[in-house]
Design an enzyme around this catalytic site. Structure first.
Site, PDB file in Angstrom:
ATOM      1  N   CYS A 156      10.930 -75.335 -82.337  1.00 51.32           N
ATOM      2  CA  CYS A 156      12.290 -75.208 -81.611  1.00 51.32           C
ATOM      3  C   CYS A 156      13.679 -75.451 -82.301  1.00 51.32           C
ATOM      4  O   CYS A 156      14.577 -75.503 -81.935  1.00 51.32           O
ATOM      5  CB  CYS A 156      12.132 -75.814 -80.292  1.00 51.32           C
ATOM      6  SG  CYS A 156      10.932 -75.189 -79.270  1.00 51.32           S
ATOM      7  N   ASP A 189      18.877 -71.559 -67.130  1.00 54.55           N
ATOM      8  CA  ASP A 189      17.707 -72.217 -66.905  1.00 54.55           C
ATOM      9  C   ASP A 189      16.537 -71.829 -67.696  1.00 54.55           C
ATOM     10  O   ASP A 189      16.403 -71.340 -68.702  1.00 54.55           O
ATOM     11  CB  ASP A 189      17.319 -71.870 -65.398  1.00 54.55           C
ATOM     12  CG  ASP A 189      16.817 -72.791 -64.737  1.00 54.55           C
ATOM     13  OD1 ASP A 189      15.793 -73.515 -65.140  1.00 54.55           O
ATOM     14  OD2 ASP A 189      17.261 -73.473 -63.525  1.00 54.55           O
ATOM     15  N   ASP A 190      15.183 -72.299 -67.459  1.00 55.19           N
ATOM     16  CA  ASP A 190      14.201 -72.273 -68.356  1.00 55.19           C
ATOM     17  C   ASP A 190      13.655 -70.523 -68.291  1.00 55.19           C
ATOM     18  O   ASP A 190      13.031 -70.138 -69.095  1.00 55.19           O
ATOM     19  CB  ASP A 190      12.899 -73.023 -67.821  1.00 55.19           C
ATOM     20  CG  ASP A 190      13.524 -74.426 -68.023  1.00 55.19           C
ATOM     21  OD1 ASP A 190      13.842 -75.083 -68.774  1.00 55.19           O
ATOM     22  OD2 ASP A 190      13.751 -75.060 -66.885  1.00 55.19           O
ATOM     23  N   SER A 199       3.560 -56.351 -82.518  1.00 49.14           N
ATOM     24  CA  SER A 199       3.571 -56.992 -83.682  1.00 49.14           C
ATOM     25  C   SER A 199       4.253 -56.183 -84.983  1.00 49.14           C
ATOM     26  O   SER A 199       3.986 -54.856 -84.757  1.00 49.14           O
ATOM     27  CB  SER A 199       2.079 -57.336 -84.132  1.00 49.14           C
ATOM     28  OG  SER A 199       1.433 -56.276 -83.935  1.00 49.14           O
ATOM     29  N   ASP A 239      12.109 -78.131 -69.058  1.00 49.06           N
ATOM     30  CA  ASP A 239      11.033 -78.809 -69.934  1.00 49.06           C
ATOM     31  C   ASP A 239      12.072 -79.127 -71.104  1.00 49.06           C
ATOM     32  O   ASP A 239      13.068 -78.445 -71.608  1.00 49.06           O
ATOM     33  CB  ASP A 239      10.119 -77.954 -70.318  1.00 49.06           C
ATOM     34  CG  ASP A 239      10.430 -76.474 -70.895  1.00 49.06           C
ATOM     35  OD1 ASP A 239      11.585 -76.253 -70.658  1.00 49.06           O
ATOM     36  OD2 ASP A 239       9.744 -75.644 -71.303  1.00 49.06           O
TER      37      ASP A 239
END
Lengths: 195, 341
Positions: free
Chosen positions: B12, B44-45, B134, B220
């Site tokens: 992160c 927000d998350d 991918s 979180d």
């Protein structure tokens, strides 16, 4: 002198390289680094000011930053405690210096606590005679000794001394050694502090 | 070619800062659909979409380059991190899609390991992986888009705190510092393991303890560091007071900060946030802890102080490091959003 080329090197590498270079210079001498982003410069600045050095950063034509750190007294090789060989601290009592016993014990506690704060803590701590009271149950410096172990210090206590003071079962940090090994470590020490 | 060899940074710590982010976001069209219960305005998350009286959809996506050498572990951490946003909204993950960027030259066995690690964590969460996307890229990256469900009356946003709340943090801080030290070979194996165990830990177990409590806000902790989320929770009305000594810390984190092994992301957080918090009573190393970017950090929970002890006790059964770290107070005129003592 050419600056250390830190282009493309993510944090914390520039700080590590700068600290290494600063250990090799005398107070008043400078270390230069070329970094490719302002953030790396700011991290170098925190380190430099935290260690009592002078810090300067100038933008370059290529949008890099040329950082110059001038070593202060506290940052020079002598003050940070780094030398050529292993630093060994031999401790034969549970108090530091001559004087009132309470003060002397407090000073020993403060001394060992200070070792944990050093950039280069000792590689070996040898405890013998009354020093055995510091590595065993009831000692007030166990936490700091654990910290030193975490930072790579090897802590040993003389087995005969533990036995004499009936402390063998109460050893809380490090391992048991004998006088032969203690003598060997002391004679081969790069620098020896005897307390 | 090793997993980390061509990565400039991982986890992160690579997040684009909130200030920069809002510059890009402000040019996007405003959405005013009443069914969008939580959108990006409140940072927000996850987004929440109303489905019916008793169901809303939680939608989130998260991916990043590796912060560990072990591909299987990287997969587990990335998945725990992506799933976390659903828990932080009060939801339960049901469905996940893999997102993969992978170098053409790298051994595909490594990719298999990453995906296997991710799948384990999705399974542990009780959700299913139903596909993905991918592409080839110079640096490997992995993460998931996760969909969850939540009852509309149980949505937990990040901005519902009230004066009189206590704040609980469920994971230890210092992930960024320990992983930074690890990359230059300075972290011991115990320090490294404590950090990775924390990162791959699902926030599910702490989130499950919240039911029955009058929880006002949850988020979180991420790359913006603890302080970033405290400022967010304080909003414009409240002052958050945090006691540094009550913060759970990973072993080694404070020592690495003391050795000036600062991360770039922490400094970006510092530049962004220092005007909003009074941290002048903390040493430089302690300041670095609260700016430290957390990959797959813990939940930060705001609820009435009178209930905090009981919730903490319940969370600690499975997450013993969880701690009561501070309080929400009324913010007087001119006071900073956050004070850490």
């Amino acid at each position: 002198m050419e600056p250390l080329n830190m282009i493309g090197k993510p944090c914390p590498i520039p700080v590590i390289e700068a600290k290494k270079a600063l250990r090799k210079v005398e107070a008043g001498q400078s270390v230069a680094l070329l970094v490719d982003n302002a953030i790396a410069g700011q991290n170098l600045e925190k380190m430099a000011l935290g260690q009592g050095h002078k810090f300067r950063s100038e933008p370059t034509e290529a949008e890099y930053f040329l950082v110059t750190i001038t070593a202060g007294q506290s940052g020079s090789a002598v003050a940070t405690g780094e030398g050529s060989g292993d630093l060994v601290v031999a401790i034969s009592r549970d108090s530091l210096g001559e004087g009132h016993v309470d003060l002397s014990r407090t000073l020993m506690k403060a001394f060992i606590n200070s070792l944990t704060e050093l950039d280069y803590p000792p590689q070996y701590l040898l405890f013998f005679n009354g020093g055995a009271f510091l590595t065993t149950e009831g000692s007030t410096v166990l936490e700091d000794l654990e910290k030193l172990v975490e930072r790579g210090a090897i802590i040993t206590t003389c087995g005969a001394c533990l036995n004499f003071y009936k402390l063998t079962e109460k050893l809380k940090v490090g391992s048991i050694t004998n006088m032969y090994a203690i003598a060997g470590t002391m004679t081969q020490a790069g620098r020896l502090i005897n307390l | 070619m090793s997993l980390l060899s061509n990565c400039t940074s991982g986890g992160c710590g690579v997040k684009i800062g909130p200030a920069e982010l809002s510059r890009f976001l402000k040019n996007l069209p405003r959405i005013s659909d009443p069914r969008l219960l939580v959108g990006f305005e409140s940072s927000d998350d996850a987004a929440v979409w109303w489905l019916s009286e008793d169901q809303a959809l939680v939608s989130t996506v998260d991916f990043f380059p590796p912060m560990v050498e072990d591909p299987h572990l990287f997969g587990r951490i990335a998945a725990a991190n992506a799933l976390s946003d659903v828990y932080a909204m009060g939801g339960r993950p049901i469905l996940a899609l893999n997102l993969v960027c992978f170098p053409e030259k790298m051994d595909p066995v490594i990719l298999g390991e990453i995906l296997a690690g991710g799948a384990e964590k999705v399974q542990e969460a009780g959700a299913v992986i139903s596909g993905g996307h991918s592409i080839y890229d110079h640096e490997p990256k992995y993460g998931l888009a996760v969909t969850g469900l939540v009852r509309p009356d149980r949505i937990l946003t990040n901005n519902g705190s009230a004066a009189g709340d206590g704040l609980i943090l469920t994971k230890s801080l210092g992930v960024g510092l320990v992983m930074g030290a690890n990359r230059v070979g300075l972290a011991s194996s115990e320090q490294y393991c404590a950090a990775t165990v924390s990162m791959e830990r699902l926030n599910r177990y702490a989130a499950e303890k919240l039911s029955g409590f009058e929880v006002h806000a949850v988020t979180d902790v991420t790359g913006f560091g603890l302080l970033g989320h405290l400022v967010e929770m304080a909003g414009r009305s409240w002052a958050v007071n945090v006691n540094f000594d009550s913060l759970p810390l990973l072993p080694g984190a404070l020592d690495f900060a003391g050795d000036y092994l600062f991360t770039a992301a922490a400094q970006r957080n510092r530049n962004q946030l220092s005007g909003q918090a009074d941290i002048s009573g903390l040493s430089l190393s302690k300041q670095e802890i609260i700016f430290d970017p957390q990959t797959s950090g813990g939940l930060l929970i705001s609820l009435p102080l009178a209930q905090a002890e009981e919730l903490l006790k319940a969370i600690r059964v499975d997450d013993p490091q969880a701690s009561l770290i501070g309080q929400v107070l009324v913010r007087r005129k001119g006071e900073p959003a956050v004070i850490v003592l």
